[in-house]
Scaffold this motif. Structure first.
Motif, short mmCIF file in Angstrom:
data_model
loop_
_atom_site.label_atom_id
_atom_site.label_comp_id
_atom_site.label_asym_id
_atom_site.label_seq_id
_atom_site.Cartn_x
_atom_site.Cartn_y
_atom_site.Cartn_z
N ASN A 60 0.83 -1.21 0.00
CA ASN A 60 0.00 0.00 0.00
C ASN A 60 0.87 1.26 0.00
O ASN A 60 0.55 2.24 -0.68
N CYS A 61 1.95 1.22 0.77
CA CYS A 61 2.85 2.38 0.83
C CYS A 61 3.49 2.66 -0.52
O CYS A 61 3.60 3.82 -0.94
N PHE A 68 8.71 2.18 6.55
CA PHE A 68 8.75 2.45 5.11
C PHE A 68 9.20 3.89 4.84
O PHE A 68 10.03 4.14 3.98
N MET A 69 8.64 4.83 5.59
CA MET A 69 9.00 6.24 5.40
C MET A 69 10.48 6.48 5.66
O MET A 69 11.12 7.29 4.97
N GLN A 70 11.03 5.79 6.64
CA GLN A 70 12.44 5.95 6.95
C GLN A 70 13.34 5.61 5.77
O GLN A 70 14.43 6.15 5.63
N GLN A 71 12.84 4.73 4.91
CA GLN A 71 13.63 4.29 3.75
C GLN A 71 13.23 5.02 2.47
O GLN A 71 13.84 4.79 1.42
N ASN A 72 12.24 5.89 2.54
CA ASN A 72 11.71 6.52 1.33
C ASN A 72 11.35 7.99 1.53
O ASN A 72 10.21 8.38 1.31
N SER A 73 12.29 8.82 1.94
CA SER A 73 12.07 10.26 2.06
C SER A 73 10.74 10.57 2.74
O SER A 73 9.73 10.81 2.07
N PRO A 74 10.70 10.54 4.07
CA PRO A 74 9.42 10.68 4.80
C PRO A 74 8.63 11.94 4.43
O PRO A 74 7.41 11.89 4.34
N GLY A 75 9.32 13.05 4.19
CA GLY A 75 8.61 14.28 3.85
C GLY A 75 7.89 14.17 2.52
O GLY A 75 6.71 14.52 2.40
N GLN A 76 8.60 13.67 1.52
CA GLN A 76 8.00 13.55 0.19
C GLN A 76 6.85 12.56 0.19
O GLN A 76 5.77 12.81 -0.36
N TRP A 77 7.06 11.39 0.83
CA TRP A 77 5.99 10.38 0.86
C TRP A 77 4.76 10.94 1.56
O TRP A 77 3.62 10.75 1.10
N THR A 78 4.95 11.64 2.66
CA THR A 78 3.82 12.19 3.42
C THR A 78 3.12 13.28 2.62
O THR A 78 1.89 13.39 2.65
#
Length: 363
Positions: A64-65, A105-115
């Motif tokens: 889902n992420c 997941f966010m820690q591995q994938n730019s948390p700001g951009q993903w959010t």
């Protein structure tokens, strides 16, 4: 026979997932390709669902992420304009931001951009336009800056109300940029109690609270600091000299190309209000004393002589750039007839500034 069936099922259900640590890497590989259409994205998403063990909740959440990440990239790359985006939005699942798997997941994938993608998608699902839904907090080379809106403030409130330390730290960093470029408008001020009560104490949190203290004196309704300035003839002024008039200020510098480029629009706006006797348009340069001749020359070259042009004149008790936190130019101010701040982070000359001026004149 049973052994063959077990072997077949192992091959069918992600052999790479024999160890939990391989889940993320496998999905990352499946989602790593370039997606040319929303159909490609949804096909990958549903293919993964078909092949995965439905009881493996972390795997489902990570899929889902990735769906949110790749959908956000696709929507942003196409400026929200492609026809296949609406059906794509219907396929994007709901997710819980505080879930440990989501945080990992966010820690591995730019948390700001993903959010930012996550909140953009939520706003688009509610029928917002792409420009209103996309992130307005961070600097983007892809889009023109736009004023912060209700979606941006809702996102900040949600994040600081949560118990997600990763997002707290990510968006506290972004708050530094917000203060420098927006000051402390009412919506930012309203976040302070939430930050104080919900965000774990840290040097970064204390830095943000210090910025609140620094910028709150420049909020709407506060008395405008009476910094010392001089005109082209050396006469000293402060905003107190213009009480009874709405003051519109263009803060600029001779070395600022953007300032020079926008100056004609500022002067055009001045002409649109020339019938009003209770309004004053003026410029304030932050050029250094050693560049005063450049300042005088630029005023003539840019046909600014019909305006009152001032230059910052620091003294022992007054420093314009410090008092108004001038971190960059151009900057625009609107100050009311009583010397109270309407905004010292006004939009540039155009429809929005014109509307702000008209509203101030009516008061």
């Amino acid at each position: 026979m049973k052994i063959r069936i077990l072997i077949f099922l192992q091959l069918l259900y992600f052999p790479l997932f024999a160890q939990e640590g391989n889940i993320y890497q496998y999905l990352k590989q499946k989602w790593s390709k370039e997606f040319s259409s929303a159909k490609d994205i949804t096909t990958t998403y549903h293919d993964n669902i078909k092949r995965m063990d439905k009881k493996n909740i972390p795997l489902t959440i990570q899929n889902n992420c990735f769906m949110i990440l790749k959908s956000g990239e696709y929507i942003t790359q196409n400026n929200g304009e492609k026809e296949d985006i609406k059906p794509l939005l219907r396929q994007i699942p709901t997710i819980e931001l505080n879930d440990p798997t989501v945080v990992a997941f966010m820690q591995q994938n730019s948390p700001g951009q993903w959010t930012d993608y996550y909140y953009m998608i939520q706003a688009l699902k509610k029928g917002e336009t792409f420009d209103a839904a996309r992130d307005g907090i961070s600097i983007s080379t892809q889009f023109l800056a736009r004023p912060l809106n209700h979606n941006d403030y809702t996102k900040l409130k949600d994040i600081f109300s949560s118990n997600n330390k990763l997002l707290h730290d990510t968006y506290l960093e972004k708050m530094k940029f917000l203060f420098r470029n927006n000051g402390c408008p009412e919506e930012i001020a309203e976040l302070r109690p939430t930050i104080e009560s919900h965000v774990e104490d840290s040097p970064l949190k204390q830095e943000i609270l210090k910025l609140y203290t620094q910028y709150e004196p420049l909020s709407k309704g506060q008395s405008a600091p009476l910094s010392s300035m001089k005109d082209t003839n050396g006469k000293t002024y402060s905003f107190a000299d213009f009480r009874g008039k709405v003051i519109i200020v263009d803060v600029w510098a001779t070395w600022c190309c953007s300032c020079i480029e926008k100056m004609p629009k500022f002067m055009q706006l001045k002409d649109e209000f020339k019938q009003y006797k209770d309004i004053l348009f003026l410029t304030i340069s932050i050029d250094r004393k050693s560049d005063q001749n450049k300042w005088l020359k630029a005023i003539k070259e840019n046909n600014m002589t019909e305006m009152l042009n001032l230059i910052s004149a620091p003294s022992a008790n007054s420093h314009f750039e410090t008092e108004y936190h001038i971190n960059g130019v151009p900057r625009y101010f609107i100050i009311d007839k009583e010397g109270k701040i309407v905004t010292v982070f006004a939009p540039g000359p155009g429809k929005e500034m014109k509307a702000l001026i008209q509203n101030t004149l009516k008061q």
